[in-house]
Design an enzyme around this catalytic site. Sequence first.
Site, PDB file in Angstrom:
ATOM      1  N   ARG A  11      30.596 105.394  26.476  1.00 33.77           N
ATOM      2  CA  ARG A  11      30.221 105.248  27.884  1.00 33.77           C
ATOM      3  C   ARG A  11      29.178 106.300  28.259  1.00 33.77           C
ATOM      4  O   ARG A  11      29.076 107.334  27.598  1.00 33.77           O
ATOM      5  CB  ARG A  11      31.454 105.404  28.788  1.00 33.77           C
ATOM      6  CG  ARG A  11      32.475 104.284  28.634  1.00 33.77           C
ATOM      7  CD  ARG A  11      33.751 104.594  29.385  1.00 33.77           C
ATOM      8  NE  ARG A  11      34.758 103.537  29.230  1.00 33.77           N
ATOM      9  CZ  ARG A  11      36.050 103.681  29.489  1.00 33.77           C
ATOM     10  NH1 ARG A  11      36.515 104.860  29.904  1.00 33.77           N
ATOM     11  NH2 ARG A  11      36.889 102.669  29.315  1.00 33.77           N
TER      12      ARG A  11
ATOM     13  N   ARG B  29      35.502 104.211  38.682  1.00 37.24           N
ATOM     14  CA  ARG B  29      34.839 104.437  37.393  1.00 37.24           C
ATOM     15  C   ARG B  29      34.031 103.234  36.920  1.00 37.24           C
ATOM     16  O   ARG B  29      33.207 103.343  36.017  1.00 37.24           O
ATOM     17  CB  ARG B  29      35.846 104.883  36.329  1.00 37.24           C
ATOM     18  CG  ARG B  29      36.780 103.828  35.781  1.00 37.24           C
ATOM     19  CD  ARG B  29      37.756 104.458  34.809  1.00 37.24           C
ATOM     20  NE  ARG B  29      38.515 103.464  34.057  1.00 37.24           N
ATOM     21  CZ  ARG B  29      39.452 103.772  33.154  1.00 37.24           C
ATOM     22  NH1 ARG B  29      39.727 105.045  32.891  1.00 37.24           N
ATOM     23  NH2 ARG B  29      40.087 102.838  32.484  1.00 37.24           N
TER      24      ARG B  29
ATOM     25  N   ARG C  14      45.521  96.283  34.173  1.00 30.61           N
ATOM     26  CA  ARG C  14      45.863  97.672  33.862  1.00 30.61           C
ATOM     27  C   ARG C  14      46.942  98.201  34.810  1.00 30.61           C
ATOM     28  O   ARG C  14      47.822  98.960  34.399  1.00 30.61           O
ATOM     29  CB  ARG C  14      44.616  98.558  33.926  1.00 30.61           C
ATOM     30  CG  ARG C  14      43.668  98.348  32.739  1.00 30.61           C
ATOM     31  CD  ARG C  14      42.430  99.223  32.851  1.00 30.61           C
ATOM     32  NE  ARG C  14      41.502  98.973  31.758  1.00 30.61           N
ATOM     33  CZ  ARG C  14      41.415  99.689  30.646  1.00 30.61           C
ATOM     34  NH1 ARG C  14      42.222 100.722  30.468  1.00 30.61           N
ATOM     35  NH2 ARG C  14      40.547  99.402  29.708  1.00 30.61           N
TER      36      ARG C  14
END
Length: 210
Positions: free
Chosen positions: A56, A149, A160
């Site tokens: 990332r 994020r 999640r």
Amino acid sequence: MTRPPHNPLLDGKAAPPLLVVLSGPSGVGKDSVLNRMRDLNFPFHFVVTATNRTIRPGEIDGFDYHFVTTERFETMIESHELLEWALVYGQYKGIPKFEVRQAMATGRDVMLRINVDGAATVRQIAPEAVFIFLAPSSTDELRQRLSVRRTENTNEIEARLAVAATELKQVEHFDYVVINREGHLDEAVNQIRAIIAAEKQRVFPRMVSL
């Protein structure tokens, strides 16, 4: 069962090295906590997890993760090079054995950052490790962190969160719980520091063997 020897501090020696497992739901801030501990020069060997996921922006290979190909990761599995590994959200993650053993052999404390399933595996291999569960202050806060994020879409975030709800029920298998409240990172880090300091003073210390 025979108890381990008393704390070496009584003989003027260093306490034995600790194996500390930091775990918790995705998005709870495990990376932020570890990076802050590094900034504060915690005297730990921070084991770098291997993964086959794409790097990332802002991440550094060999610091945040060991970024490897899927083929290389599967070779590591077959060669028993990993202390534990898992397929998490379609991505491999695992702990290289050599890093843990080398650090502890030199007397250094070792910190592992792994998911809840990985912590369960390490618990079977090294039950004398110190297990710390990092938790959010609320589900809403965790949802906000995952959204900020911007690495998952809405459906992935909800998936999640569903997994996180199950993981939170596993807290009873850990030694300690630390709440990582938004905007209070240093508070969480200081609580972990206090846990480690207390563990060093145990009359009968934890003796980890791998």
